[in-house]
Design a protein around this motif. Sequence first.
Motif, PDB file in Angstrom:
ATOM      1  N   VAL A  31      67.691  14.718  38.613  1.00 26.54           N
ATOM      2  CA  VAL A  31      67.983  16.153  38.518  1.00 26.54           C
ATOM      3  C   VAL A  31      69.006  16.406  37.417  1.00 26.54           C
ATOM      4  CG1 VAL A  31      69.045  18.100  39.743  1.00 26.54           C
ATOM      5  CG2 VAL A  31      67.309  16.710  40.874  1.00 26.54           C
ATOM      6  N   ALA A  32      70.031  15.561  37.333  1.00 27.14           N
ATOM      7  CA  ALA A  32      71.032  15.728  36.275  1.00 27.14           C
ATOM      8  C   ALA A  32      70.408  15.591  34.897  1.00 27.14           C
ATOM      9  CB  ALA A  32      72.156  14.704  36.459  1.00 27.14           C
ATOM     10  N   MET A  33      69.476  14.639  34.738  1.00 27.97           N
ATOM     11  CA  MET A  33      68.824  14.456  33.437  1.00 27.97           C
ATOM     12  C   MET A  33      67.945  15.649  33.082  1.00 27.97           C
ATOM     13  SD  MET A  33      67.918  10.392  33.075  1.00 27.97           S
ATOM     14  CE  MET A  33      66.536  10.492  34.153  1.00 27.97           C
ATOM     15  N   MET A  34      67.331  16.255  34.100  1.00 24.86           N
ATOM     16  CA  MET A  34      66.401  17.354  33.831  1.00 24.86           C
ATOM     17  C   MET A  34      67.098  18.703  33.682  1.00 24.86           C
ATOM     18  SD  MET A  34      63.073  16.456  36.155  1.00 24.86           S
ATOM     19  CE  MET A  34      63.848  15.746  37.579  1.00 24.86           C
ATOM     20  N   THR A  35      68.248  18.870  34.287  1.00 29.49           N
ATOM     21  CA  THR A  35      68.868  20.201  34.325  1.00 29.49           C
ATOM     22  C   THR A  35      70.109  20.335  33.463  1.00 29.49           C
ATOM     23  OG1 THR A  35      70.146  19.633  36.295  1.00 29.49           O
ATOM     24  CG2 THR A  35      67.982  20.661  36.643  1.00 29.49           C
ATOM     25  N   THR A  36      70.621  19.252  32.951  1.00 32.34           N
ATOM     26  CA  THR A  36      71.818  19.330  32.104  1.00 32.34           C
ATOM     27  C   THR A  36      71.546  18.634  30.781  1.00 32.34           C
ATOM     28  OG1 THR A  36      72.831  17.230  32.773  1.00 32.34           O
ATOM     29  CG2 THR A  36      73.250  19.134  34.194  1.00 32.34           C
ATOM     30  N   ASP A  37      72.467  18.800  29.876  1.00 31.29           N
ATOM     31  CA  ASP A  37      72.362  18.078  28.603  1.00 31.29           C
ATOM     32  C   ASP A  37      73.383  16.939  28.552  1.00 31.29           C
ATOM     33  OD1 ASP A  37      74.644  19.580  28.417  1.00 31.29           O
ATOM     34  OD2 ASP A  37      74.147  20.520  26.497  1.00 31.29           O
ATOM     35  N   ALA A  38      73.835  16.502  29.712  1.00 32.23           N
ATOM     36  CA  ALA A  38      74.875  15.471  29.796  1.00 32.23           C
ATOM     37  C   ALA A  38      74.435  14.148  29.186  1.00 32.23           C
ATOM     38  CB  ALA A  38      75.284  15.263  31.247  1.00 32.23           C
ATOM     39  N   PHE A  39      73.156  13.853  29.214  1.00 34.89           N
ATOM     40  CA  PHE A  39      72.672  12.556  28.733  1.00 34.89           C
ATOM     41  C   PHE A  39      72.029  12.651  27.345  1.00 34.89           C
ATOM     42  CE2 PHE A  39      72.350  12.475  33.415  1.00 34.89           C
ATOM     43  CZ  PHE A  39      73.294  11.488  33.666  1.00 34.89           C
ATOM     44  N   ASP A  40      72.005  13.828  26.763  1.00 33.62           N
ATOM     45  CA  ASP A  40      71.322  14.019  25.476  1.00 33.62           C
ATOM     46  C   ASP A  40      71.911  13.158  24.362  1.00 33.62           C
ATOM     47  OD1 ASP A  40      69.691  15.765  26.762  1.00 33.62           O
ATOM     48  OD2 ASP A  40      70.460  17.575  25.789  1.00 33.62           O
ATOM     49  N   ASP A  41      73.218  12.953  24.371  1.00 27.95           N
ATOM     50  CA  ASP A  41      73.851  12.165  23.314  1.00 27.95           C
ATOM     51  C   ASP A  41      73.473  10.681  23.394  1.00 27.95           C
ATOM     52  OD1 ASP A  41      75.083  14.423  22.340  1.00 27.95           O
ATOM     53  OD2 ASP A  41      76.959  14.073  23.430  1.00 27.95           O
ATOM     54  N   LEU A  42      73.002  10.236  24.564  1.00 23.78           N
ATOM     55  CA  LEU A  42      72.630   8.830  24.732  1.00 23.78           C
ATOM     56  C   LEU A  42      71.227   8.516  24.222  1.00 23.78           C
ATOM     57  CD1 LEU A  42      73.863   8.056  28.358  1.00 23.78           C
ATOM     58  CD2 LEU A  42      74.877   7.293  26.223  1.00 23.78           C
ATOM     59  N   MET A  43      70.365   9.502  24.190  1.00 22.73           N
ATOM     60  CA  MET A  43      68.961   9.268  23.877  1.00 22.73           C
ATOM     61  C   MET A  43      68.789   8.560  22.544  1.00 22.73           C
ATOM     62  SD  MET A  43      67.646  10.221  26.523  1.00 22.73           S
ATOM     63  CE  MET A  43      68.313  11.035  27.922  1.00 22.73           C
ATOM     64  N   GLY A  44      67.984   7.498  22.574  1.00 25.71           N
ATOM     65  CA  GLY A  44      67.687   6.740  21.369  1.00 25.71           C
ATOM     66  C   GLY A  44      68.742   5.724  20.993  1.00 25.71           C
ATOM     67  N   LYS A  45      69.810   5.625  21.760  1.00 26.50           N
ATOM     68  CA  LYS A  45      70.877   4.664  21.473  1.00 26.50           C
ATOM     69  C   LYS A  45      70.801   3.507  22.467  1.00 26.50           C
ATOM     70  CE  LYS A  45      73.856   8.262  19.648  1.00 26.50           C
ATOM     71  NZ  LYS A  45      75.019   9.081  19.887  1.00 26.50           N
ATOM     72  N   PRO A  46      71.388   2.382  22.121  1.00 32.20           N
ATOM     73  CA  PRO A  46      71.365   1.241  23.050  1.00 32.20           C
ATOM     74  C   PRO A  46      71.946   1.571  24.431  1.00 32.20           C
ATOM     75  CG  PRO A  46      72.067   0.508  20.880  1.00 32.20           C
ATOM     76  CD  PRO A  46      71.982   2.018  20.825  1.00 32.20           C
ATOM     77  N   ALA A  47      72.915   2.461  24.497  1.00 31.84           N
ATOM     78  CA  ALA A  47      73.514   2.839  25.788  1.00 31.84           C
ATOM     79  C   ALA A  47      72.506   3.524  26.706  1.00 31.84           C
ATOM     80  CB  ALA A  47      74.712   3.749  25.570  1.00 31.84           C
ATOM     81  N   ALA A  48      71.450   4.054  26.153  1.00 32.34           N
ATOM     82  CA  ALA A  48      70.424   4.699  26.976  1.00 32.34           C
ATOM     83  C   ALA A  48      69.738   3.693  27.893  1.00 32.34           C
ATOM     84  CB  ALA A  48      69.396   5.404  26.092  1.00 32.34           C
ATOM     85  N   TRP A  49      69.753   2.412  27.498  1.00 33.25           N
ATOM     86  CA  TRP A  49      69.177   1.380  28.369  1.00 33.25           C
ATOM     87  C   TRP A  49      69.976   1.252  29.661  1.00 33.25           C
ATOM     88  CZ3 TRP A  49      64.457  -0.166  27.981  1.00 33.25           C
ATOM     89  CH2 TRP A  49      63.814  -0.092  26.749  1.00 33.25           C
ATOM     90  N   ILE A  50      71.256   1.525  29.605  1.00 33.40           N
ATOM     91  CA  ILE A  50      72.076   1.510  30.820  1.00 33.40           C
ATOM     92  C   ILE A  50      71.655   2.646  31.736  1.00 33.40           C
ATOM     93  CG2 ILE A  50      74.429   1.768  31.723  1.00 33.40           C
ATOM     94  CD1 ILE A  50      75.353   0.418  29.066  1.00 33.40           C
ATOM     95  N   LEU A  51      71.393   3.801  31.167  1.00 34.14           N
ATOM     96  CA  LEU A  51      70.898   4.934  31.961  1.00 34.14           C
ATOM     97  C   LEU A  51      69.534   4.616  32.554  1.00 34.14           C
ATOM     98  CD1 LEU A  51      71.110   7.840  32.969  1.00 34.14           C
ATOM     99  CD2 LEU A  51      70.205   8.585  30.761  1.00 34.14           C
ATOM    100  N   ALA A  52      68.667   4.003  31.764  1.00 33.63           N
ATOM    101  CA  ALA A  52      67.347   3.620  32.267  1.00 33.63           C
ATOM    102  C   ALA A  52      67.479   2.633  33.425  1.00 33.63           C
ATOM    103  CB  ALA A  52      66.502   3.007  31.144  1.00 33.63           C
ATOM    104  N   ALA A  53      68.381   1.683  33.301  1.00 34.80           N
ATOM    105  CA  ALA A  53      68.613   0.720  34.388  1.00 34.80           C
ATOM    106  C   ALA A  53      69.198   1.407  35.615  1.00 34.80           C
ATOM    107  CB  ALA A  53      69.531  -0.399  33.909  1.00 34.80           C
TER     108      ALA A  53
END
Length: 135
Positions: A31-53
């Motif tokens: 829900v946080a990923m879909m309703t906020t832009d809190a994770f937008d800065d991570l997209m496409g960066k290596p840190a996004a793998w932590i979010l995916a995990a």
Amino acid sequence: MMKAWKSGTPAYRRYLIRTMAFTVPYVAICVAMMTTDAFDDLMGKPAAWILAAAVAAPVIGQIWATLALMRESDEFVRGITAKQFIVAAGLAMAVAAFWGFGESFAGAPHMQTWLIVPVFWALYGVVSPFIRSSR
């Protein structure tokens, strides 16, 4: 759910606790990923793998919780739960294959592969009332 809690076995009560423990963070992150832009800065960066995990971990946990229910239950419940799990998994694979071929051959819109998780659990919920025997 209260009825299931009161009339359920200790193994089933542990399953309910585990299910809630894994479902709440999964839903919160999604829900946080879909309703906020809190994770937008991570997209496409290596840190996004932590979010995916982080979002995949509760999915793995829920599978473990179901397998633990089977392990901790008597053979009747184990057999029924295994059959429900297998039928739902087979149907989810069939849906994924159908949609994938639809994308390849019929121009169907692309669907994200993580959608197989809610499709599987929805199918598990649909087939469970109809599978009441381990035969």
